[in-house]
Enzyme design. Structure first.
Site, mmCIF file in Angstrom:
data_model
loop_
_atom_site.group_PDB
_atom_site.id
_atom_site.type_symbol
_atom_site.label_atom_id
_atom_site.label_comp_id
_atom_site.label_asym_id
_atom_site.label_seq_id
_atom_site.Cartn_x
_atom_site.Cartn_y
_atom_site.Cartn_z
ATOM 1 N N ASN A 82 -0.467 1.990 5.679
ATOM 2 C CA ASN A 82 0.600 1.225 5.024
ATOM 3 C C ASN A 82 1.388 0.552 6.146
ATOM 4 O O ASN A 82 1.889 1.230 7.038
ATOM 5 C CB ASN A 82 1.503 2.177 4.223
ATOM 6 C CG ASN A 82 2.684 1.477 3.581
ATOM 7 O OD1 ASN A 82 3.697 2.106 3.311
ATOM 8 N ND2 ASN A 82 2.586 0.190 3.313
ATOM 9 N N GLY A 83 1.455 -0.766 6.087
ATOM 10 C CA GLY A 83 2.171 -1.501 7.122
ATOM 11 C C GLY A 83 1.414 -2.747 7.506
ATOM 12 O O GLY A 83 0.573 -3.224 6.741
ATOM 13 N N CYS B 61 8.335 -11.525 5.935
ATOM 14 C CA CYS B 61 8.169 -10.197 6.535
ATOM 15 C C CYS B 61 6.817 -10.131 7.224
ATOM 16 O O CYS B 61 5.817 -10.556 6.656
ATOM 17 C CB CYS B 61 8.228 -9.125 5.450
ATOM 18 S SG CYS B 61 7.863 -7.477 6.076
ATOM 19 N N CYS C 52 0.783 -1.231 0.000
ATOM 20 C CA CYS C 52 0.000 0.000 0.000
ATOM 21 C C CYS C 52 0.817 1.285 0.000
ATOM 22 O O CYS C 52 1.953 1.313 0.416
ATOM 23 C CB CYS C 52 -0.979 0.086 1.165
ATOM 24 S SG CYS C 52 -2.014 -1.348 1.257
ATOM 25 N N GLY D 295 0.587 -0.396 -4.953
ATOM 26 C CA GLY D 295 -0.606 -1.221 -4.799
ATOM 27 C C GLY D 295 -1.547 -1.021 -5.962
ATOM 28 O O GLY D 295 -1.818 0.119 -6.344
ATOM 29 N N CYS E 287 15.649 -2.101 9.265
ATOM 30 C CA CYS E 287 15.220 -3.484 9.454
ATOM 31 C C CYS E 287 15.828 -4.315 8.334
ATOM 32 O O CYS E 287 15.863 -3.891 7.186
ATOM 33 C CB CYS E 287 13.695 -3.574 9.385
ATOM 34 S SG CYS E 287 13.083 -5.278 9.414
ATOM 35 N N TYR F 111 13.981 -2.402 -3.527
ATOM 36 C CA TYR F 111 13.021 -2.775 -4.550
ATOM 37 C C TYR F 111 11.752 -1.914 -4.625
ATOM 38 O O TYR F 111 11.357 -1.487 -5.699
ATOM 39 C CB TYR F 111 12.632 -4.247 -4.341
ATOM 40 C CG TYR F 111 11.462 -4.734 -5.162
ATOM 41 C CD1 TYR F 111 11.523 -4.778 -6.547
ATOM 42 C CD2 TYR F 111 10.276 -5.142 -4.552
ATOM 43 C CE1 TYR F 111 10.447 -5.223 -7.305
ATOM 44 C CE2 TYR F 111 9.202 -5.590 -5.306
ATOM 45 C CZ TYR F 111 9.291 -5.624 -6.684
ATOM 46 O OH TYR F 111 8.229 -6.057 -7.429
ATOM 47 N N CYS G 103 12.426 -0.118 6.763
ATOM 48 C CA CYS G 103 12.476 -1.286 5.865
ATOM 49 C C CYS G 103 13.522 -1.056 4.775
ATOM 50 O O CYS G 103 13.334 -0.226 3.881
ATOM 51 C CB CYS G 103 11.108 -1.510 5.227
ATOM 52 S SG CYS G 103 11.158 -2.786 3.955
ATOM 53 N N ASP H 96 19.371 -8.523 -11.009
ATOM 54 C CA ASP H 96 18.000 -8.369 -10.496
ATOM 55 C C ASP H 96 18.082 -7.983 -9.023
ATOM 56 O O ASP H 96 19.135 -8.086 -8.393
ATOM 57 C CB ASP H 96 17.216 -9.679 -10.687
ATOM 58 C CG ASP H 96 15.704 -9.447 -10.710
ATOM 59 O OD1 ASP H 96 15.261 -8.298 -10.476
ATOM 60 O OD2 ASP H 96 14.965 -10.415 -10.950
ATOM 61 N N ASP H 97 16.931 -7.571 -8.468
ATOM 62 C CA ASP H 97 16.947 -7.069 -7.093
ATOM 63 C C ASP H 97 16.731 -8.165 -6.064
ATOM 64 O O ASP H 97 17.121 -8.009 -4.915
ATOM 65 C CB ASP H 97 15.875 -5.992 -6.918
ATOM 66 C CG ASP H 97 14.533 -6.505 -7.340
ATOM 67 O OD1 ASP H 97 13.873 -7.173 -6.541
ATOM 68 O OD2 ASP H 97 14.147 -6.270 -8.502
ATOM 69 N N CYS I 184 14.215 -9.951 6.954
ATOM 70 C CA CYS I 184 13.997 -10.988 5.938
ATOM 71 C C CYS I 184 15.310 -11.621 5.494
ATOM 72 O O CYS I 184 15.301 -12.672 4.858
ATOM 73 C CB CYS I 184 13.189 -10.455 4.760
ATOM 74 S SG CYS I 184 13.719 -8.864 4.174
HETATM 75 S S1 SF4 Z 1 11.480 -7.937 7.103
HETATM 76 FE FE1 SF4 Z 1 12.444 -7.214 5.169
HETATM 77 S S2 SF4 Z 1 10.734 -6.501 3.896
HETATM 78 FE FE2 SF4 Z 1 9.976 -6.638 6.024
HETATM 79 S S3 SF4 Z 1 10.268 -4.603 6.946
HETATM 80 FE FE3 SF4 Z 1 12.099 -5.796 7.421
HETATM 81 S S4 SF4 Z 1 13.523 -5.350 5.714
HETATM 82 FE FE4 SF4 Z 1 11.487 -4.726 5.056
#
Ligand code: SF4
Length: 490
Positions: A125-126, A405, A25, A51, A456, A265, A259, A368-369, A459
């Site tokens: 968003n979140g 995530c 979003c 989105g 963060c 990406y 994030c 690629d990402d 992932c």
């Molecule tokens: S887990 Fe990965 S995709 Fe999710 S907020 Fe953290 S860095 Fe972003």
């Protein structure tokens, strides 16, 4: 987004998903503009990449709040007629991530309610990690939910609040949720922006003449000619009204967790996110990737569009020419119907087509990402080889994604993430590439610079800054249950 459940539902129900992570979003709000709904429409247009399932706008003429929302792209959702019905100088809007197939209009945002505190509309968003517990409690206390979104929990908390003012009721309700949230709330005479104390998702403040603008990415400000002022700070509740701006900090201290995947990406490269140029970070990712994963090649070819900036950085650093050896068709819509034929790699071919004159006989460095399940990447490798490439070397501008995530990005279960179950060599083998190289975690953090500690990266590590849902299986089962409920109510 916030649909806590939709990703899980798609997985369990077997609905087709693209082999890419999906943002969940984008939000846009404006206060003090005579054409607030029109400006919001344009803002959402710029945020469409965040989105594509549904779009909605709520507007206030200082007496009443009115909402209009529908499934589909922003351009298809609003006509001149629908926009002219959204009168007033304050508005918020939302674009939501697309799901394949079934209707999800009940989950479209903004969600508008009328309660003891008056009308309020919200968009998000979140992803709220304690929505399940809160929802269970609220249902036991008699709340009746109209959607399966986590966002609706906030409205129920707000409606139940006994606080003496609208602002206090908002603060009280958002203080009870945890996880990732960039909220915009619209009351009849104010716009309230809220960002979680970790700052997972972006949210920026800008100015357009006398009006204030709040949005997920600065590219939305560019389109309407607004000027960036600052980020909504993590943990800030910013109330914008005729009295001006009032900043409230109701949350306790928390470690920052922007994030990092927004830079890898999601965000548009022409945006500033978390106060940094996405293009600059993304190009740096490619440069560092070239240093870490050097390979002799004849051409660097990006997987468009998201691989382009990193490929430019890679090509610059490695001194290998960048060539657009894959061309993307930008006009593949949601309604594309796949014919019942057995054309090889059909799904990918609709979106990407190789340029034989660039690829034939070449040692191709394909940038690629990210890789999710690996199925699409394998099709692309095969496609490049079938177009005559002599060697295909895959380079990925982030570390292997090993964990889902819980903060607003649609990822499959851990078991379906190829990097969670395969070594790099195992993934290379699956992709049928000659070599495969990922950016290291240290390389990723170097690319975001001195503020790397504020990002963060769960992932890539499986270590979460905010407690994730207690067990993944239970989370998925709840998702199915809620989805069945919401479907049967329609
Ligand atoms: S887990 Fe990965 S995709 Fe999710 S907020 Fe953290 S860095 Fe972003």
């Amino acid at each position: 987004m916030g649909d806590l459940y939709c990703a899980a539902i798609r997985e369990k129900s077997g609905l087709k998903m693209h082999d890419k992570f999906k943002e969940e979003c984008g939000v846009f709000g404006i206060f003090g503009h005579p054409e607030a709904a029109n400006m919001t429409y344009l803002g959402l247009y710029a945020l469409q990449h965040r989105g594509q399932e549904s779009a909605g706008i709520a507007a206030s003429n200082l007496k009443d709040v009115v909402v209009s929302k529908a499934m589909g792209y922003v351009a298809d959702t609003f006509s001149g007629e629908t926009l002219s019905a959204l009168q007033g100088s304050v508005a918020i809007g939302h674009v939501r991530y697309s799901t394949a197939g079934e209707s999800k209009l009940a989950n479209a945002q903004p969600i508008l309610i009328d309660c003891a505190h008056g009308q309020v509309a919200i968009c998000h968003n979140g992803n709220l990690v304690n929505a399940r517990e809160l929802r269970d409690q609220l249902v036991r206390q008699g709340s009746i939910f109209q959607s399966s979104t986590d966002t609706e929990v906030v409205l129920h908390l707000y409606a139940r609040s006994r606080a003496g003012s609208v602002e206090d009721a908002i603060v009280e309700s958002v203080s009870q949720v945890q996880g990732a949230f960039s909220f915009l709330l619209l009351t009849k005479d104010s716009l309230v922006a809220v960002r979680d104390p970790h700052g997972f998702r972006p949210l920026a403040l800008g100015r357009l003449d006398e009006a204030f603008v709040v949005c997920s990415e600065t590219c939305a400000m560019d389109l309407i000619g607004a000027t960036y002022i600052r980020e909504i700070e993590p943990g800030e509740v910013l109330v914008i009204s005729d009295s001006g701006l009032r900043s409230i900090k109701p949350f306790g201290p928390a470690p920052l967790a922007h994030c990092v995947f927004e830079h890898v990406y999601f965000a548009r490269p022409d945006s500033y996110v978390f106060g940094m140029s996405v293009n600059e970070v993304r190009t740096n990712l490619g440069r560092i990737l070239a240093r870490e994963q050097r390979i002799d090649g004849d051409v660097v070819v990006p997987v468009p569009d998201s691989g382009v900036c990193a490929a430019m950085g890679y090509a610059d650093e490695a001194g290998i020419p960048l060539r657009m050896g894959l061309i993307r068709n930008h006009y593949v819509g949601r309604t594309f119907i796949q014919p019942q034929s057995s054309i090889r790699h059909f799904g990918v071919k609709v979106k990407l087509n190789p340029v034989r004159s660039i690829l034939e006989g070449k040692r191709v460095v394909l940038v690629d990402d990210s890789i999710v399940r690996g199925t699409t990447s394998r099709k692309i490798v095969r496609m490049v080889r079938a177009a005559g490439a002599r060697e295909v070397h895959v380079r990925i501008s982030c570390p292997p994604t090993i964990s889902p995530c819980y903060y607003g990005v649609d990822t499959p279960q851990r078991a379906e993430l190829i990097a969670a179950t395969h070594s790099v060599e195992g993934i290379r083998d699956f992709l049928e590439a000659d070599t495969l190289g990922y950016l290291s975690l240290q390389g990723l953090l170097t690319a975001v610079g001195s503020r790397s500690g504020s990002f963060c990266r769960s992932c890539y590590t499986g270590v979460y800054p905010v407690e994730s849902p207690r067990d993944e299986q239970g989370y998925l089962q709840l998702a199915l249950k809620l989805d069945k409920e919401s479907v049967s109510q329609r």
